[in-house]
Design a protein around this motif. Structure first.
Motif, PDB file in Angstrom:
ATOM      1  N   LEU A  29       0.964  -0.857   0.066  1.00  0.00           N
ATOM      2  CA  LEU A  29      -0.284  -0.021   0.069  1.00  0.00           C
ATOM      3  C   LEU A  29       0.626   1.170  -0.131  1.00  0.00           C
ATOM      4  O   LEU A  29       0.462   2.577  -0.122  1.00  0.00           O
ATOM      5  CB  LEU A  29      -0.902   0.155   1.137  1.00  0.00           C
ATOM      6  CG  LEU A  29      -1.824  -1.118   1.369  1.00  0.00           C
ATOM      7  CD1 LEU A  29      -2.241  -1.406   2.870  1.00  0.00           C
ATOM      8  CD2 LEU A  29      -2.709  -1.240   0.210  1.00  0.00           C
ATOM      9  N   ALA A  30       1.850   0.676   1.299  1.00  0.00           N
ATOM     10  CA  ALA A  30       3.208   2.145   0.496  1.00  0.00           C
ATOM     11  C   ALA A  30       3.158   3.285  -0.571  1.00  0.00           C
ATOM     12  O   ALA A  30       3.170   4.187  -0.528  1.00  0.00           O
ATOM     13  CB  ALA A  30       4.301   1.926   0.664  1.00  0.00           C
ATOM     14  N   LYS A  31       2.845   2.274  -1.898  1.00  0.00           N
ATOM     15  CA  LYS A  31       3.491   3.326  -3.374  1.00  0.00           C
ATOM     16  C   LYS A  31       2.620   3.908  -3.962  1.00  0.00           C
ATOM     17  O   LYS A  31       2.391   4.866  -4.643  1.00  0.00           O
ATOM     18  CB  LYS A  31       3.858   1.883  -3.994  1.00  0.00           C
ATOM     19  CG  LYS A  31       4.512   1.097  -4.678  1.00  0.00           C
ATOM     20  CD  LYS A  31       4.166  -0.255  -5.255  1.00  0.00           C
ATOM     21  CE  LYS A  31       6.089  -1.145  -4.992  1.00  0.00           C
ATOM     22  NZ  LYS A  31       5.811  -2.205  -5.856  1.00  0.00           N
ATOM     23  N   ARG A  32       1.142   3.895  -2.827  1.00  0.00           N
ATOM     24  CA  ARG A  32      -0.044   4.286  -2.881  1.00  0.00           C
ATOM     25  C   ARG A  32       0.114   5.961  -2.092  1.00  0.00           C
ATOM     26  O   ARG A  32      -0.597   7.332  -2.423  1.00  0.00           O
ATOM     27  CB  ARG A  32      -1.206   3.981  -2.682  1.00  0.00           C
ATOM     28  CG  ARG A  32      -1.084   3.003  -3.539  1.00  0.00           C
ATOM     29  CD  ARG A  32      -1.984   3.193  -4.972  1.00  0.00           C
ATOM     30  NE  ARG A  32      -1.971   2.496  -6.004  1.00  0.00           N
ATOM     31  CZ  ARG A  32      -2.528   2.426  -7.560  1.00  0.00           C
ATOM     32  NH1 ARG A  32      -2.117   3.422  -7.763  1.00  0.00           N
ATOM     33  NH2 ARG A  32      -2.197   1.018  -8.635  1.00  0.00           N
ATOM     34  N   PHE A  33       0.761   5.983  -1.175  1.00  0.00           N
ATOM     35  CA  PHE A  33       1.233   7.163  -0.550  1.00  0.00           C
ATOM     36  C   PHE A  33       2.158   7.692   0.096  1.00  0.00           C
ATOM     37  O   PHE A  33       2.108   8.725   0.603  1.00  0.00           O
ATOM     38  CB  PHE A  33       0.300   5.891   1.359  1.00  0.00           C
ATOM     39  CG  PHE A  33      -1.342   5.772   1.022  1.00  0.00           C
ATOM     40  CD1 PHE A  33      -1.826   6.347   1.274  1.00  0.00           C
ATOM     41  CD2 PHE A  33      -1.392   4.326   1.023  1.00  0.00           C
ATOM     42  CE1 PHE A  33      -3.398   5.731   1.394  1.00  0.00           C
ATOM     43  CE2 PHE A  33      -2.362   4.003   0.797  1.00  0.00           C
ATOM     44  CZ  PHE A  33      -3.570   5.257   0.584  1.00  0.00           C
ATOM     45  N   THR A  34       3.220   7.108  -0.509  1.00  0.00           N
ATOM     46  CA  THR A  34       4.066   7.885  -0.201  1.00  0.00           C
ATOM     47  C   THR A  34       5.344   7.649  -1.136  1.00  0.00           C
ATOM     48  O   THR A  34       5.406   6.976  -2.107  1.00  0.00           O
ATOM     49  CB  THR A  34       5.200   7.410   1.265  1.00  0.00           C
ATOM     50  OG1 THR A  34       6.644   8.128   1.372  1.00  0.00           O
ATOM     51  CG2 THR A  34       5.879   5.700   1.080  1.00  0.00           C
ATOM     52  N   ASP A  35       6.143   8.783  -1.176  1.00  0.00           N
ATOM     53  CA  ASP A  35       7.549   8.171  -2.394  1.00  0.00           C
ATOM     54  C   ASP A  35       9.060   7.803  -2.349  1.00  0.00           C
ATOM     55  O   ASP A  35       9.326   7.722  -2.800  1.00  0.00           O
ATOM     56  CB  ASP A  35       7.837  10.341  -2.737  1.00  0.00           C
ATOM     57  CG  ASP A  35       6.814  10.927  -3.301  1.00  0.00           C
ATOM     58  OD1 ASP A  35       6.014  10.539  -3.734  1.00  0.00           O
ATOM     59  OD2 ASP A  35       6.517  12.037  -3.097  1.00  0.00           O
ATOM     60  N   TRP A  36       8.582   7.478  -0.696  1.00  0.00           N
ATOM     61  CA  TRP A  36       9.545   6.176  -0.176  1.00  0.00           C
ATOM     62  C   TRP A  36       8.810   4.927   0.160  1.00  0.00           C
ATOM     63  O   TRP A  36       9.755   4.539   0.924  1.00  0.00           O
ATOM     64  CB  TRP A  36       9.598   6.729   0.660  1.00  0.00           C
ATOM     65  CG  TRP A  36      11.028   8.078   0.912  1.00  0.00           C
ATOM     66  CD1 TRP A  36      10.971   9.528   0.642  1.00  0.00           C
ATOM     67  CD2 TRP A  36      12.681   8.395   0.627  1.00  0.00           C
ATOM     68  NE1 TRP A  36      11.436  10.584   0.345  1.00  0.00           N
ATOM     69  CE2 TRP A  36      12.827  10.047   0.164  1.00  0.00           C
ATOM     70  CE3 TRP A  36      13.508   7.186   0.577  1.00  0.00           C
ATOM     71  CZ2 TRP A  36      13.738  10.581  -0.392  1.00  0.00           C
ATOM     72  CZ3 TRP A  36      14.369   7.788   0.149  1.00  0.00           C
ATOM     73  CH2 TRP A  36      14.842   9.217  -0.296  1.00  0.00           C
ATOM     74  N   PRO A  37       8.326   4.186  -0.891  1.00  0.00           N
ATOM     75  CA  PRO A  37       8.448   2.819  -0.679  1.00  0.00           C
ATOM     76  C   PRO A  37       9.517   2.238  -0.424  1.00  0.00           C
ATOM     77  O   PRO A  37       9.100   1.274   0.269  1.00  0.00           O
ATOM     78  CB  PRO A  37       7.119   3.005  -1.720  1.00  0.00           C
ATOM     79  CG  PRO A  37       7.594   3.347  -2.808  1.00  0.00           C
ATOM     80  CD  PRO A  37       8.097   4.876  -2.570  1.00  0.00           C
ATOM     81  N   GLN A  38      10.435   2.398  -0.848  1.00  0.00           N
ATOM     82  CA  GLN A  38      11.514   2.046  -1.010  1.00  0.00           C
ATOM     83  C   GLN A  38      12.006   1.404   0.818  1.00  0.00           C
ATOM     84  O   GLN A  38      12.127   0.300   0.598  1.00  0.00           O
ATOM     85  CB  GLN A  38      12.399   1.926  -1.590  1.00  0.00           C
ATOM     86  CG  GLN A  38      12.726   1.543  -3.994  1.00  0.00           C
ATOM     87  CD  GLN A  38      11.120   2.166  -3.992  1.00  0.00           C
ATOM     88  OE1 GLN A  38      11.171   3.310  -3.714  1.00  0.00           O
ATOM     89  NE2 GLN A  38      11.117   1.402  -4.799  1.00  0.00           N
ATOM     90  N   ALA A  39      11.693   2.275   1.219  1.00  0.00           N
ATOM     91  CA  ALA A  39      11.985   2.603   2.532  1.00  0.00           C
ATOM     92  C   ALA A  39      11.248   1.709   3.699  1.00  0.00           C
ATOM     93  O   ALA A  39      11.902   0.940   4.277  1.00  0.00           O
ATOM     94  CB  ALA A  39      11.687   3.715   3.217  1.00  0.00           C
TER      95      ALA A  39
END
Length: 241
Positions: A29-39
């Motif tokens: 889900l992080a890919k939808r809410f932050t520019d840092w899903p890799q973090a």
């Protein structure tokens, strides 16, 4: 399968493994809410560093585990940013966010910073673990940095195939880190064996020979016994029997 592996570990490790569940659930889900899903991936994926330590030692020793975890985290930022460049054009259309899009032209600068953090963190962990004095470890760590820098210098950000190739080359980075640690530990063990007092090494051999009757020993064997122990009393003890 992963759950089965975790449940087969000692209870403290099971608890540590299950504690990471929200991280694994949250990453997609992080890919939808932050520019840092890799973090987010780095936090979740490298939980294994802590889990492995707990499985073996039974508890967390932060001076070793914390910098190890940090080093692996920054390594994930390095290789997953490269990976994200494969799909960055499609990600824009799909509304998916990533460090590739966030960093853009500044990516080489950030990759160099990530790599420096990898080396510094792993070095700190090694020092806390007692292998910081081993030249073999630092040689492996230097080789690791050279490989990471080679990746950074050779990225063609517009070529998905090239980004995938460099992403996959991080298998060699993992191998270099493993060899640095393993060879350092082997070197330490060898040094400990070499540092064992000569007399202590000879004691077992001397005792075994003492169990034999002196009449069964040749002159050469008696001389060898004295040379091993460096003590004439060993020979006298046998001759007095």
């Amino acid at each position: 399968v992963a759950l089965g592996v975790v449940l087969a570990l000692p209870l403290p490790a099971v608890a540590a493994g299950l504690a990471a569940t929200p991280l694994w659930v949250g990453y997609p889900l992080a890919k939808r809410f932050t520019d840092w899903p890799q973090a987010v991936l780095g936090v979740a994926f490298n939980w294994g560093a802590m889990l492995g330590w707990v499985a073996v030692q039974g508890s967390v020793y932060l001076p070793v585990v914390a910098p190890l975890y940090a080093g692996c985290f920054f390594w994930t930022l390095h290789y997953d940013t490269i990976y994200a460049y494969q799909d960055h054009r499609d990600d824009v259309k799909a509304g998916i966010r990533s460090t590739a899009l966030r960093l853009a032209d500044q990516t080489p600068v950030y990759l160099r910073a990530f790599d420096a953090c990898v080396i510094a963190s792993l070095g700190a962990s090694a020092c806390a673990a007692g292998v910081g004095s081993e030249p073999l470890f630092w040689a492996g760590l230097v080789a690791t940095y050279v490989h990471l820098e080679w990746q950074r210098r050779n990225i063609n950000y517009s070529s998905p195939a090239e980004c995938l190739r460099l992403f996959r080359s991080n298998r060699e980075v993992g191998l270099l880190i493993f060899l640095a640690i393993a060879l350092a530990k082997l070197s330490q063990r060898q040094q400990q064996d070499d540092a064992e007092p000569f007399g202590a090494k000879a004691t077992n051999s001397a005792l075994a020979k003492e169990e034999r009757s002196w009449r069964q020993m040749t002159g050469y064997e008696m001389l060898g016994l004295v040379m091993e122990t460096g003590d004439m009393n060993e020979l006298k003890a046998i001759l007095c029997r």
